[in-house]
Design a protein around this motif. Structure first.
Motif, short mmCIF file in Angstrom:
data_model
loop_
_atom_site.label_atom_id
_atom_site.label_comp_id
_atom_site.label_asym_id
_atom_site.label_seq_id
_atom_site.Cartn_x
_atom_site.Cartn_y
_atom_site.Cartn_z
N THR A 6 6.10 -8.05 -11.87
CA THR A 6 6.39 -6.62 -11.97
C THR A 6 5.79 -5.90 -10.76
O THR A 6 4.72 -6.27 -10.28
CB THR A 6 5.81 -6.01 -13.25
OG1 THR A 6 4.39 -5.94 -13.16
CG2 THR A 6 6.21 -6.82 -14.48
N GLY A 7 6.49 -4.88 -10.28
CA GLY A 7 6.00 -4.14 -9.12
C GLY A 7 6.06 -4.95 -7.84
O GLY A 7 5.25 -4.73 -6.92
N GLY A 8 7.02 -5.83 -7.73
CA GLY A 8 7.09 -6.74 -6.59
C GLY A 8 7.72 -6.17 -5.35
O GLY A 8 7.94 -6.91 -4.38
N ALA A 9 8.02 -4.86 -5.34
CA ALA A 9 8.47 -4.22 -4.10
C ALA A 9 7.41 -3.28 -3.55
O ALA A 9 7.62 -2.64 -2.52
CB ALA A 9 9.78 -3.44 -4.34
N GLY A 10 6.28 -3.18 -4.24
CA GLY A 10 5.18 -2.37 -3.73
C GLY A 10 4.37 -3.12 -2.70
O GLY A 10 4.72 -4.24 -2.29
N PHE A 11 3.27 -2.54 -2.30
CA PHE A 11 2.46 -3.12 -1.23
C PHE A 11 1.93 -4.51 -1.59
O PHE A 11 2.30 -5.52 -0.96
CB PHE A 11 1.31 -2.16 -0.90
CG PHE A 11 0.19 -2.76 -0.10
CD1 PHE A 11 0.45 -3.53 1.03
CD2 PHE A 11 -1.13 -2.56 -0.48
CE1 PHE A 11 -0.59 -4.09 1.76
CE2 PHE A 11 -2.17 -3.10 0.24
CZ PHE A 11 -1.91 -3.87 1.37
N ILE A 12 1.10 -4.59 -2.62
CA ILE A 12 0.51 -5.89 -2.96
C ILE A 12 1.56 -6.80 -3.57
O ILE A 12 1.63 -7.99 -3.25
CB ILE A 12 -0.69 -5.71 -3.92
CG1 ILE A 12 -1.74 -4.79 -3.30
CG2 ILE A 12 -1.31 -7.06 -4.24
CD1 ILE A 12 -2.91 -4.46 -4.22
N GLY A 13 2.42 -6.25 -4.44
CA GLY A 13 3.43 -7.07 -5.09
C GLY A 13 4.38 -7.73 -4.12
O GLY A 13 4.71 -8.91 -4.26
N SER A 14 4.86 -7.00 -3.12
CA SER A 14 5.79 -7.59 -2.16
C SER A 14 5.11 -8.65 -1.31
O SER A 14 5.70 -9.69 -1.00
CB SER A 14 6.42 -6.51 -1.28
OG SER A 14 5.45 -5.85 -0.50
N ASN A 15 3.85 -8.40 -0.94
CA ASN A 15 3.11 -9.43 -0.22
C ASN A 15 2.95 -10.69 -1.07
O ASN A 15 3.04 -11.81 -0.56
CB ASN A 15 1.74 -8.90 0.22
CG ASN A 15 1.79 -8.19 1.56
OD1 ASN A 15 1.84 -8.81 2.61
ND2 ASN A 15 1.77 -6.86 1.51
N PHE A 16 2.72 -10.50 -2.38
CA PHE A 16 2.59 -11.65 -3.26
C PHE A 16 3.90 -12.43 -3.36
O PHE A 16 3.91 -13.67 -3.29
CB PHE A 16 2.15 -11.21 -4.66
CG PHE A 16 2.04 -12.35 -5.64
CD1 PHE A 16 0.91 -13.14 -5.66
CD2 PHE A 16 3.07 -12.62 -6.53
CE1 PHE A 16 0.81 -14.20 -6.55
CE2 PHE A 16 2.97 -13.67 -7.43
CZ PHE A 16 1.83 -14.47 -7.44
N VAL A 17 5.02 -11.72 -3.53
CA VAL A 17 6.32 -12.40 -3.62
C VAL A 17 6.61 -13.18 -2.34
O VAL A 17 7.03 -14.35 -2.39
CB VAL A 17 7.43 -11.38 -3.92
CG1 VAL A 17 8.81 -12.02 -3.77
CG2 VAL A 17 7.26 -10.79 -5.31
N LEU A 18 6.39 -12.55 -1.19
CA LEU A 18 6.62 -13.24 0.08
C LEU A 18 5.71 -14.45 0.22
O LEU A 18 6.14 -15.54 0.65
CB LEU A 18 6.39 -12.27 1.24
CG LEU A 18 7.39 -11.12 1.36
CD1 LEU A 18 6.90 -10.08 2.37
CD2 LEU A 18 8.77 -11.62 1.76
N ASP A 19 4.45 -14.29 -0.14
CA ASP A 19 3.48 -15.37 -0.04
C ASP A 19 3.85 -16.51 -0.99
O ASP A 19 3.77 -17.70 -0.64
CB ASP A 19 2.09 -14.83 -0.35
CG ASP A 19 1.00 -15.86 -0.18
OD1 ASP A 19 0.69 -16.19 0.99
OD2 ASP A 19 0.44 -16.34 -1.19
N TRP A 20 4.25 -16.15 -2.21
CA TRP A 20 4.62 -17.15 -3.21
C TRP A 20 5.79 -18.01 -2.72
O TRP A 20 5.75 -19.24 -2.81
CB TRP A 20 4.97 -16.46 -4.51
CG TRP A 20 5.34 -17.39 -5.64
CD1 TRP A 20 6.58 -17.88 -5.93
CD2 TRP A 20 4.45 -17.93 -6.61
NE1 TRP A 20 6.52 -18.69 -7.04
CE2 TRP A 20 5.22 -18.74 -7.48
CE3 TRP A 20 3.08 -17.81 -6.85
CZ2 TRP A 20 4.66 -19.44 -8.56
CZ3 TRP A 20 2.52 -18.49 -7.93
CH2 TRP A 20 3.31 -19.29 -8.76
#
Length: 352
Positions: A6-20
């Protein structure tokens, strides 16, 4: 095997999705409401990637959340979605109550209904990972030890109070219903894709535009700074090996005063993008302190190191250099994120 973020287009969330997705082929279902801080451009490199399933929607939408969980059957939910800016919470706390408390409640209930029906290994493996903040612990004095996981909660802003409430809900759903949860409380993140209302990106974009660099009060508020990809690796470690029902603090071991952060950014810009008009420090402007401004945060991250072997890979010197370089290399992203609504907010917040 799928995870729901959830919140995967925000600052930390998008970085997490890209990193994952850089390190795994396990698909991500990304639910984000795309409020002002949610930016699908952060995820542009994943366009056409079948491993990334993006859904625009609100975590308070009970039917949508249940539908996504039942359709994709995730083995884990990683919950970033939150309103997170203290200043905005002071001006409009209602949104924070709705998203951070009601939204977390909606997710917990949907996760509980789904997990209850799981069987065998799938039920044993399921995790609900709640991402929270060090601000729930309140403020430290200069000689206090850093926050540990056993510190009492003493939130001082509508934002931190709403996050504290969400943490309590997650804990209660574990102890009352057995839902397999883990919680992480992080220190101040910084890095790429940070919306320029927060300290570091605001200083960078204002300096490059020749605008004042607003510093609250005397600038001696101290924060512990964590590079965002280090936060992502910490979350992965806890999701993989954290003990159920436990909280893990994730920090960068980098306590810095706000004014020192601003001066560091200025010095890096002097080096990387010199201004013919003079040193960037000339733009520093002290403004009235905000109400209830916590004086110091610091994270004791020894538990996650002791139990899971995690430590941050970046020092502040390496992380802040990468951050300034990213903003210099991505002026189009900065220009597009600075909408009219964003400029109006800055005018309102930092007006004399």
């Amino acid at each position: 095997m799928t995870i729901l973020v959830t919140g995967g287009a925000g600052f930390i969330g998008s970085n997490f999705v890209l990193d994952w997705l850089r390190g795994s082929d396990e698909p991500v279902v990304n639910l984000d409401a795309l409020t002002y801080a949610g930016n699908p451009e952060n995820l542009a490199s994943l366009q056409g990637d079948p491993r990334h399933i993006f859904v625009q929607g609100d975590i308070c939408d009970r039917l949508l959340v249940a539908q996504l969980i039942n359709q994709h059957k995730p083995r884990a939910i990683v919950h970033f979605a939150a309103e997170s800016h203290v200043d905005r919470s002071i001006h409009g706390p209602g949104t924070f109550i709705k998203t951070n408390i009601d939204g977390t409640f909606t997710l917990l209930e949907a996760a509980r209904a789904y997990w209850t029906e799981l069987q065998g290994e799938a039920k044993a493996a399921f995790r609900f990972h709640h991402v929270s903040t060090d601000e729930v612990y309140g403020s430290l004095k200069a000689d206090d030890p850093p926050f540990s996981e056993t510190n009492p909660y003493e939130p001082n802003s509508p934002y931190s109070a709403s996050k504290a409430a969400s943490d309590h809900l997650v804990r209660a759903w574990h102890h009352t219903y057995g839902l397999p949860v883990v919680t992480t409380n992080c220190s101040n993140n910084y890095g790429p894709y940070h919306f320029p209302e927060k300290l570091i990106p605001l200083m960078i974009v204002n300096a490059l535009a020749g605008k004042p660099l607003p510093v609250y009060g005397d600038g001696q508020q101290i924060r512990d700074w964590l590079y965002v990809t280090d936060h992502c690796s910490g979350i992965r470690a806890v999701l993989a090996g954290g003990r159920l029902g436990e909280t893990y603090n994730i920090g960068g071991w980098n306590e810095k005063a706000n004014i020192d952060i601003v001066k560091t950014v200025c010095a890096l810009l002097d080096e990387m993008r010199p201004d013919p008009a003079g040193k960037y420090e000339r733009l520093i402007t002290y403004v009235k302190d905000r109400p209830g401004h916590d004086r110091r945060y610091a994270i004791d991250a020894r538990k996650i190191e002791r139990e899971l072997g995690w430590r941050p890979a970046e020092t502040f010197d390496t992380g802040i250099r990468k951050t300034v370089r990213w903003y210099l290399d991505n002026p189009d992203w900065v220009a597009r994120v600075q909408s009219g609504a964003y400029r109006e907010w800055l005018d309102k917040q930092y007006a004399k």
